[in-house]
Design a protein around this motif. Sequence first.
Motif, PDB file in Angstrom:
ATOM      1  N   ALA A 153      10.364 -10.660  -0.557  1.00  0.00           N
ATOM      2  CA  ALA A 153      10.857 -11.890  -0.372  1.00  0.00           C
ATOM      3  C   ALA A 153      11.987 -12.050   0.424  1.00  0.00           C
ATOM      4  O   ALA A 153      12.480 -13.109   0.907  1.00  0.00           O
ATOM      5  CB  ALA A 153      11.010 -12.591  -1.828  1.00  0.00           C
ATOM      6  N   GLU A 154      12.832 -10.922   0.420  1.00  0.00           N
ATOM      7  CA  GLU A 154      14.230 -11.168   1.140  1.00  0.00           C
ATOM      8  C   GLU A 154      14.081 -10.674   2.732  1.00  0.00           C
ATOM      9  O   GLU A 154      15.116 -10.463   3.378  1.00  0.00           O
ATOM     10  CB  GLU A 154      15.061 -10.264   0.391  1.00  0.00           C
ATOM     11  CG  GLU A 154      15.403 -10.724  -0.999  1.00  0.00           C
ATOM     12  CD  GLU A 154      16.110 -12.085  -0.967  1.00  0.00           C
ATOM     13  OE1 GLU A 154      17.250 -12.503  -0.185  1.00  0.00           O
ATOM     14  OE2 GLU A 154      15.739 -13.036  -1.698  1.00  0.00           O
ATOM     15  N   MET A 155      12.780  -9.850   3.067  1.00  0.00           N
ATOM     16  CA  MET A 155      12.890  -9.456   4.420  1.00  0.00           C
ATOM     17  C   MET A 155      12.484 -10.532   5.406  1.00  0.00           C
ATOM     18  O   MET A 155      11.616 -11.207   5.430  1.00  0.00           O
ATOM     19  CB  MET A 155      11.879  -8.215   4.315  1.00  0.00           C
ATOM     20  CG  MET A 155      12.315  -7.288   3.447  1.00  0.00           C
ATOM     21  SD  MET A 155      11.150  -5.826   3.375  1.00  0.00           S
ATOM     22  CE  MET A 155      11.278  -5.125   4.974  1.00  0.00           C
ATOM     23  N   SER A 156      13.227 -10.244   6.677  1.00  0.00           N
ATOM     24  CA  SER A 156      12.656 -11.054   7.713  1.00  0.00           C
ATOM     25  C   SER A 156      11.439 -10.173   8.241  1.00  0.00           C
ATOM     26  O   SER A 156      11.053  -9.125   7.875  1.00  0.00           O
ATOM     27  CB  SER A 156      13.847 -11.055   8.767  1.00  0.00           C
ATOM     28  OG  SER A 156      13.729  -9.742   9.440  1.00  0.00           O
ATOM     29  N   ASN A 157      10.785 -11.107   9.338  1.00  0.00           N
ATOM     30  CA  ASN A 157       9.609 -10.716  10.039  1.00  0.00           C
ATOM     31  C   ASN A 157      10.031  -9.332  10.676  1.00  0.00           C
ATOM     32  O   ASN A 157       9.152  -8.123  10.579  1.00  0.00           O
ATOM     33  CB  ASN A 157       8.929 -11.541  10.975  1.00  0.00           C
ATOM     34  CG  ASN A 157       7.814 -11.120  11.535  1.00  0.00           C
ATOM     35  OD1 ASN A 157       7.639 -10.290  12.689  1.00  0.00           O
ATOM     36  ND2 ASN A 157       6.620 -11.187  10.959  1.00  0.00           N
ATOM     37  N   LEU A 170       0.734  -1.190   0.045  1.00  0.00           N
ATOM     38  CA  LEU A 170       0.073   0.006   0.003  1.00  0.00           C
ATOM     39  C   LEU A 170       0.932   1.217   0.002  1.00  0.00           C
ATOM     40  O   LEU A 170       0.511   2.388  -0.608  1.00  0.00           O
ATOM     41  CB  LEU A 170      -0.873   0.074   1.243  1.00  0.00           C
ATOM     42  CG  LEU A 170      -2.153  -0.666   1.073  1.00  0.00           C
ATOM     43  CD1 LEU A 170      -2.910  -0.629   2.619  1.00  0.00           C
ATOM     44  CD2 LEU A 170      -3.153   0.033   0.129  1.00  0.00           C
ATOM     45  N   SER A 171       1.828   1.173   1.046  1.00  0.00           N
ATOM     46  CA  SER A 171       2.679   2.374   1.091  1.00  0.00           C
ATOM     47  C   SER A 171       3.445   2.698  -0.246  1.00  0.00           C
ATOM     48  O   SER A 171       3.892   3.951  -0.655  1.00  0.00           O
ATOM     49  CB  SER A 171       3.636   2.242   2.074  1.00  0.00           C
ATOM     50  OG  SER A 171       4.626   1.354   1.935  1.00  0.00           O
ATOM     51  N   LEU A 172       3.986   1.707  -1.127  1.00  0.00           N
ATOM     52  CA  LEU A 172       4.812   1.945  -2.230  1.00  0.00           C
ATOM     53  C   LEU A 172       3.866   2.053  -3.548  1.00  0.00           C
ATOM     54  O   LEU A 172       4.298   2.570  -4.410  1.00  0.00           O
ATOM     55  CB  LEU A 172       5.769   0.887  -2.421  1.00  0.00           C
ATOM     56  CG  LEU A 172       6.731   0.781  -1.245  1.00  0.00           C
ATOM     57  CD1 LEU A 172       7.796  -0.372  -1.439  1.00  0.00           C
ATOM     58  CD2 LEU A 172       7.553   2.044  -1.021  1.00  0.00           C
ATOM     59  N   GLY A 173       2.661   1.785  -3.418  1.00  0.00           N
ATOM     60  CA  GLY A 173       1.729   1.569  -4.386  1.00  0.00           C
ATOM     61  C   GLY A 173       1.928   0.370  -5.404  1.00  0.00           C
ATOM     62  O   GLY A 173       2.964  -0.201  -5.559  1.00  0.00           O
ATOM     63  N   ASN A 174       0.958   0.495  -6.331  1.00  0.00           N
ATOM     64  CA  ASN A 174       0.858  -0.663  -7.607  1.00  0.00           C
ATOM     65  C   ASN A 174       1.924  -0.473  -8.433  1.00  0.00           C
ATOM     66  O   ASN A 174       2.308  -1.227  -9.241  1.00  0.00           O
ATOM     67  CB  ASN A 174      -0.558  -0.545  -8.198  1.00  0.00           C
ATOM     68  CG  ASN A 174      -1.653  -1.145  -7.058  1.00  0.00           C
ATOM     69  OD1 ASN A 174      -1.384  -1.969  -6.325  1.00  0.00           O
ATOM     70  ND2 ASN A 174      -2.945  -0.752  -7.328  1.00  0.00           N
ATOM     71  N   LYS A 175       2.383   0.657  -8.591  1.00  0.00           N
ATOM     72  CA  LYS A 175       3.213   0.950  -9.710  1.00  0.00           C
ATOM     73  C   LYS A 175       4.752   0.114  -9.462  1.00  0.00           C
ATOM     74  O   LYS A 175       5.348  -0.291 -10.293  1.00  0.00           O
ATOM     75  CB  LYS A 175       3.689   2.515  -9.835  1.00  0.00           C
ATOM     76  CG  LYS A 175       4.832   2.900 -10.719  1.00  0.00           C
ATOM     77  CD  LYS A 175       4.863   4.566 -10.732  1.00  0.00           C
ATOM     78  CE  LYS A 175       5.912   4.917 -11.546  1.00  0.00           C
ATOM     79  NZ  LYS A 175       6.220   6.306 -11.676  1.00  0.00           N
ATOM     80  N   TYR A 176       4.871  -0.118  -8.138  1.00  0.00           N
ATOM     81  CA  TYR A 176       6.123  -1.058  -7.803  1.00  0.00           C
ATOM     82  C   TYR A 176       5.760  -2.128  -7.347  1.00  0.00           C
ATOM     83  O   TYR A 176       6.763  -2.731  -6.481  1.00  0.00           O
ATOM     84  CB  TYR A 176       6.804  -0.161  -6.641  1.00  0.00           C
ATOM     85  CG  TYR A 176       7.199   1.344  -7.058  1.00  0.00           C
ATOM     86  CD1 TYR A 176       8.307   1.554  -8.339  1.00  0.00           C
ATOM     87  CD2 TYR A 176       6.451   2.553  -6.602  1.00  0.00           C
ATOM     88  CE1 TYR A 176       8.451   2.673  -8.591  1.00  0.00           C
ATOM     89  CE2 TYR A 176       6.825   3.874  -7.235  1.00  0.00           C
ATOM     90  CZ  TYR A 176       7.756   3.944  -8.107  1.00  0.00           C
ATOM     91  OH  TYR A 176       8.079   5.259  -8.554  1.00  0.00           O
ATOM     92  N   TRP A 177       4.716  -2.767  -7.659  1.00  0.00           N
ATOM     93  CA  TRP A 177       4.307  -4.159  -7.051  1.00  0.00           C
ATOM     94  C   TRP A 177       5.465  -5.023  -7.165  1.00  0.00           C
ATOM     95  O   TRP A 177       5.773  -5.757  -6.206  1.00  0.00           O
ATOM     96  CB  TRP A 177       3.129  -4.555  -7.950  1.00  0.00           C
ATOM     97  CG  TRP A 177       2.332  -5.746  -7.407  1.00  0.00           C
ATOM     98  CD1 TRP A 177       1.662  -5.877  -6.265  1.00  0.00           C
ATOM     99  CD2 TRP A 177       2.685  -7.122  -7.923  1.00  0.00           C
ATOM    100  NE1 TRP A 177       1.122  -7.290  -6.188  1.00  0.00           N
ATOM    101  CE2 TRP A 177       1.920  -8.049  -6.817  1.00  0.00           C
ATOM    102  CE3 TRP A 177       3.302  -7.649  -8.824  1.00  0.00           C
ATOM    103  CZ2 TRP A 177       1.752  -9.330  -7.082  1.00  0.00           C
ATOM    104  CZ3 TRP A 177       3.456  -8.892  -8.865  1.00  0.00           C
ATOM    105  CH2 TRP A 177       2.807  -9.950  -8.227  1.00  0.00           C
ATOM    106  N   PHE A 178       5.740  -5.307  -8.644  1.00  0.00           N
ATOM    107  CA  PHE A 178       6.766  -6.433  -8.641  1.00  0.00           C
ATOM    108  C   PHE A 178       8.193  -6.143  -7.928  1.00  0.00           C
ATOM    109  O   PHE A 178       8.615  -6.988  -7.324  1.00  0.00           O
ATOM    110  CB  PHE A 178       7.222  -6.543 -10.147  1.00  0.00           C
ATOM    111  CG  PHE A 178       8.048  -7.503 -10.388  1.00  0.00           C
ATOM    112  CD1 PHE A 178       7.675  -8.822 -10.559  1.00  0.00           C
ATOM    113  CD2 PHE A 178       9.562  -7.729 -10.679  1.00  0.00           C
ATOM    114  CE1 PHE A 178       8.277  -9.879 -10.667  1.00  0.00           C
ATOM    115  CE2 PHE A 178      10.272  -8.603 -10.981  1.00  0.00           C
ATOM    116  CZ  PHE A 178       9.738  -9.875 -11.152  1.00  0.00           C
TER     117      PHE A 178
END
Length: 193
Positions: free
Chosen positions: A56-60, A41-49
């Motif tokens: 995928a690389e981030m820990s909780n 949401l914060s980054l928007g759909n433009k940067y979805w991919f």
Amino acid sequence: MNDAESDKLEEQASSVTSKFLGDYICSFQWIENRLDQIIHLSLGNKYWFFTKIVLAEMSNASKVRSVRALVNNALLNTQDKSQKEWLLHFNSVMKRVTAEAETRNQLVHGQYDYTGTKHGLPVMMFYGRVGKEGITDKSRPMSEEVRKRHLVMLMKLCADLGAIHKQLTHWAPKIFEDASKRFMKNAEVVESD
């Protein structure tokens, strides 16, 4: 009690514990999914991919820190009293998410002992960590009451985080516009280095 009866009690306790852990892990995964959605949401759909790759690389723990930073930054200069109050609630929920992640790690990585069940004792979960202060023992009995308490607390956290997600969905993308631009500007700087 003969060996067959004893084995059956341990098997039943193992089955109950496995079901509890499955329910707990799936519910906690729902929380992690909400964190992912808030970052989207914060980054928007433009940067979805791009966001999918980063997530995928981030820990909780990294996701929690990112969500806190993005939301606090987005509402940093708000003059709206209700948003300021909401932000206090948001931060208290995020502290609970962090604490629950530690509980999740203990439950998932703990060692379970079923031998006491043949004597009417609850399953024991053993978990210890070595740190600066020495060994920290977080072992505990996993009675039905304890398992139920864990799940109830987790469900309350899910409900609170669900309400936060819903509110942010209502406010997005407006509140995240500046934060998203700053983030992507920083990402472009890193990319060009």
